[in-house]
Scaffold this motif. Structure first.
Motif, PDB file in Angstrom:
ATOM      1  N   GLU A   1      21.530  39.876  56.298  1.00  0.00           N
ATOM      2  CA  GLU A   1      22.619  38.922  56.551  1.00  0.00           C
ATOM      3  C   GLU A   1      23.973  39.346  55.971  1.00  0.00           C
ATOM      4  O   GLU A   1      24.986  39.282  56.650  1.00  0.00           O
ATOM      5  N   MET A   2      24.005  39.778  54.707  1.00  0.00           N
ATOM      6  CA  MET A   2      25.261  40.259  54.132  1.00  0.00           C
ATOM      7  C   MET A   2      24.950  41.322  53.082  1.00  0.00           C
ATOM      8  O   MET A   2      24.217  41.059  52.128  1.00  0.00           O
ATOM      9  N   ASP A   3      25.494  42.536  53.260  1.00  0.00           N
ATOM     10  CA  ASP A   3      25.196  43.606  52.312  1.00  0.00           C
ATOM     11  C   ASP A   3      26.078  43.501  51.065  1.00  0.00           C
ATOM     12  O   ASP A   3      26.992  42.680  50.984  1.00  0.00           O
ATOM     13  N   GLY A   4      25.784  44.347  50.081  1.00  0.00           N
ATOM     14  CA  GLY A   4      26.489  44.281  48.811  1.00  0.00           C
ATOM     15  C   GLY A   4      27.951  44.661  48.898  1.00  0.00           C
ATOM     16  O   GLY A   4      28.788  44.136  48.155  1.00  0.00           O
ATOM     17  N   TYR A   5      28.298  45.590  49.802  1.00  0.00           N
ATOM     18  CA  TYR A   5      29.700  45.947  49.991  1.00  0.00           C
ATOM     19  C   TYR A   5      30.498  44.748  50.499  1.00  0.00           C
ATOM     20  O   TYR A   5      31.597  44.449  50.014  1.00  0.00           O
ATOM     21  N   THR A   6      29.950  44.078  51.511  1.00  0.00           N
ATOM     22  CA  THR A   6      30.641  42.928  52.091  1.00  0.00           C
ATOM     23  C   THR A   6      30.752  41.801  51.075  1.00  0.00           C
ATOM     24  O   THR A   6      31.799  41.143  50.970  1.00  0.00           O
ATOM     25  N   LEU A   7      29.673  41.565  50.326  1.00  0.00           N
ATOM     26  CA  LEU A   7      29.705  40.537  49.285  1.00  0.00           C
ATOM     27  C   LEU A   7      30.813  40.832  48.281  1.00  0.00           C
ATOM     28  O   LEU A   7      31.591  39.937  47.914  1.00  0.00           O
ATOM     29  N   THR A   8      30.905  42.081  47.841  1.00  0.00           N
ATOM     30  CA  THR A   8      31.935  42.454  46.862  1.00  0.00           C
ATOM     31  C   THR A   8      33.334  42.219  47.423  1.00  0.00           C
ATOM     32  O   THR A   8      34.223  41.686  46.740  1.00  0.00           O
ATOM     33  N   ALA A   9      33.531  42.610  48.677  1.00  0.00           N
ATOM     34  CA  ALA A   9      34.844  42.404  49.308  1.00  0.00           C
ATOM     35  C   ALA A   9      35.179  40.915  49.402  1.00  0.00           C
ATOM     36  O   ALA A   9      36.329  40.512  49.183  1.00  0.00           O
ATOM     37  N   GLU A  10      34.191  40.091  49.720  1.00  0.00           N
ATOM     38  CA  GLU A  10      34.404  38.643  49.799  1.00  0.00           C
ATOM     39  C   GLU A  10      34.777  38.077  48.428  1.00  0.00           C
ATOM     40  O   GLU A  10      35.647  37.199  48.313  1.00  0.00           O
ATOM     41  N   ILE A  11      34.128  38.569  47.395  1.00  0.00           N
ATOM     42  CA  ILE A  11      34.431  38.111  46.033  1.00  0.00           C
ATOM     43  C   ILE A  11      35.860  38.483  45.662  1.00  0.00           C
ATOM     44  O   ILE A  11      36.616  37.671  45.115  1.00  0.00           O
ATOM     45  N   ARG A  12      36.260  39.692  45.970  1.00  0.00           N
ATOM     46  CA  ARG A  12      37.612  40.138  45.611  1.00  0.00           C
ATOM     47  C   ARG A  12      38.689  39.401  46.403  1.00  0.00           C
ATOM     48  O   ARG A  12      39.823  39.266  45.943  1.00  0.00           O
ATOM     49  N   ASP A  13      38.347  38.914  47.588  1.00  0.00           N
ATOM     50  CA  ASP A  13      39.326  38.216  48.419  1.00  0.00           C
ATOM     51  C   ASP A  13      39.435  36.729  48.089  1.00  0.00           C
ATOM     52  O   ASP A  13      40.302  36.037  48.634  1.00  0.00           O
ATOM     53  N   ASN A  14      38.554  36.239  47.230  1.00  0.00           N
ATOM     54  CA  ASN A  14      38.558  34.821  46.886  1.00  0.00           C
ATOM     55  C   ASN A  14      39.221  34.626  45.515  1.00  0.00           C
ATOM     56  O   ASN A  14      38.712  35.135  44.511  1.00  0.00           O
ATOM     57  N   PRO A  15      40.343  33.906  45.442  1.00  0.00           N
ATOM     58  CA  PRO A  15      41.061  33.759  44.166  1.00  0.00           C
ATOM     59  C   PRO A  15      40.206  33.191  43.034  1.00  0.00           C
ATOM     60  O   PRO A  15      40.431  33.527  41.871  1.00  0.00           O
ATOM     61  N   LYS A  16      39.231  32.359  43.369  1.00  0.00           N
ATOM     62  CA  LYS A  16      38.399  31.754  42.335  1.00  0.00           C
ATOM     63  C   LYS A  16      37.241  32.658  41.890  1.00  0.00           C
ATOM     64  O   LYS A  16      36.618  32.410  40.862  1.00  0.00           O
ATOM     65  N   LEU A  17      36.960  33.714  42.665  1.00  0.00           N
ATOM     66  CA  LEU A  17      35.830  34.601  42.366  1.00  0.00           C
ATOM     67  C   LEU A  17      36.261  36.000  41.934  1.00  0.00           C
ATOM     68  O   LEU A  17      35.464  36.752  41.377  1.00  0.00           O
ATOM     69  N   LYS A  18      37.522  36.334  42.184  1.00  0.00           N
ATOM     70  CA  LYS A  18      37.965  37.730  42.112  1.00  0.00           C
ATOM     71  C   LYS A  18      37.798  38.383  40.748  1.00  0.00           C
ATOM     72  O   LYS A  18      37.755  39.614  40.643  1.00  0.00           O
ATOM     73  N   ASP A  19      37.692  37.602  39.670  1.00  0.00           N
ATOM     74  CA  ASP A  19      37.585  38.181  38.332  1.00  0.00           C
ATOM     75  C   ASP A  19      36.152  38.481  37.916  1.00  0.00           C
ATOM     76  O   ASP A  19      35.911  39.007  36.825  1.00  0.00           O
ATOM     77  N   ILE A  20      35.185  38.149  38.759  1.00  0.00           N
ATOM     78  CA  ILE A  20      33.775  38.447  38.438  1.00  0.00           C
ATOM     79  C   ILE A  20      33.571  39.962  38.464  1.00  0.00           C
ATOM     80  O   ILE A  20      33.989  40.645  39.399  1.00  0.00           O
ATOM     81  N   LYS A  21      32.918  40.491  37.446  1.00  0.00           N
ATOM     82  CA  LYS A  21      32.559  41.916  37.437  1.00  0.00           C
ATOM     83  C   LYS A  21      31.363  42.129  38.367  1.00  0.00           C
ATOM     84  O   LYS A  21      30.413  41.336  38.353  1.00  0.00           O
ATOM     85  N   VAL A  22      31.431  43.193  39.163  1.00  0.00           N
ATOM     86  CA  VAL A  22      30.361  43.487  40.129  1.00  0.00           C
ATOM     87  C   VAL A  22      29.784  44.865  39.843  1.00  0.00           C
ATOM     88  O   VAL A  22      30.499  45.871  39.864  1.00  0.00           O
TER      89      VAL A  22
END
Length: 306
Positions: free
Chosen positions: A243-264
């Motif tokens: 459904e969603m690979d790790g690359y896409t998940l990481t990109a989604e996290i970085r594009d979300n202002p509330k999630l972008k600071d999470i270390k991946v």
């Protein structure tokens, strides 16, 4: 057949964009199975196999290929089916998982197809043969099963999951804080391995079985706060997931202002062939090839001790 074998090496660089290529094969019977081409080194007619004493019963023997001695695992027998007969007329898929190279004995190899990870779905709930599936998809009206290779390999040769005393004594993480992290992997065996490796760090560990489930959980937390990293400072994610690979998940996290600071930290069995440029492009903080508990603990320590 020769065109399939020749194309494997040319097509192992497809990463990112939530896409993959599957090499389709059969064991005993009509059921089709798939393996990500990115994990395949080559496919060849099964060479003569040499039996050795005390081999696991699912290991049909070893093959000497290009200067390497490679164990050849009967995938049908390893997943509860009938052993594959007449190995001389079968094929082996040479693959690299978790820093080791092994051969998978299969009855026939068919073709390579290009897929979107969104079309790769978690397996149906149930026991029996489904316990060895990590995902399923539909191709031309037929179900294609994707095996949980990490589970198969762990049953044949369990990996070490305990952190060495030497590394444990050097960790500087504040274990009294009980950091909350998330572990994302479509293999239940892989999730358990990570949890066992990190248990001495006194972490609160949430899990998800794919990138989409993880993103939904993170967005749920984001609905209650502006910076999710204060609650979940780190995630450890596989790259290959339905459904969603790790690359896409990481990109989604970085594009979300509330999630972008999470270390991946991307943690994957794609050892030796991962695309460092893609890791950097999507904004991951680290990459670790499975499975080394000392390296995993050291990475978690680094990112939670900053």
């Amino acid at each position: 057949m020769s065109s399939i074998l020749e194309s494997v090496n040319k097509r192992t660089q497809l990463v990112g964009q939530n896409r993959l290529e599957l090499l389709l094969f059969k064991l005993n019977g009509r059921q089709r199975f798939g393996i990500n081409v990115f994990k395949v080194k080559e496919v060849l007619q099964c060479p003569p196999l040499t039996g050795l004493p005390k081999l696991n019963p699912f290991v049909r023997g070893v093959a000497h290929i290009r200067g390497q001695t490679i164990s050849v695992i009967d995938l049908s027998a390893a997943t509860g089916g009938r052993p594959i007969e007449d190995t001389a007329n079968c094929f082996i898929i040479i693959s690299e998982y978790n820093r080791s190279v092994q051969g998978f004995l299969v009855k026939s190899v068919e073709r390579i197809i290009n897929m979107n990870w969104e079309a790769i779905l978690p397996p149906p709930q149930g026991a029996g043969r489904y316990s060895y599936l990590t995902a399923v998809t539909e191709i031309e009206g037929e179900l294609v099963e994707i095996l949980d290779v990490e589970k198969i390999l762990d049953e044949i040769s369990p990996v070490k999951t305990k952190i060495s005393q030497e590394v444990d004594e050097k960790l500087t993480i504040d274990r009294e804080r009980h950091f909350h992290i998330m572990v994302i992997d479509d293999s239940a065996v892989a999730r358990k391995q990570i949890i066992r490796a990190l248990e001495s760090l006194s972490l609160q560990i949430d899990t998800a079985k794919d990138g989409r489930e993880a993103l939904e959980k993170l967005k749920s937390v984001a609905a209650e706060m502006d910076n999710v990293a204060t609650e979940i400072p780190l995630i450890i994610s596989d790259i290959e997931m339905p459904e969603m690979d790790g690359y896409t998940l990481t990109a989604e996290i970085r594009d979300n202002p509330k999630l972008k600071d999470i270390k991946v930290v991307l943690h994957t069995s794609l050892s030796g062939v991962f695309n460092q440029a893609m890791v950097e492009k999507v904004g991951a903080n680290d990459f670790i090839a499975k499975f080394n508990p000392d390296e995993l603990a050291a990475a978690v320590n680094k990112h939670l001790s900053l």
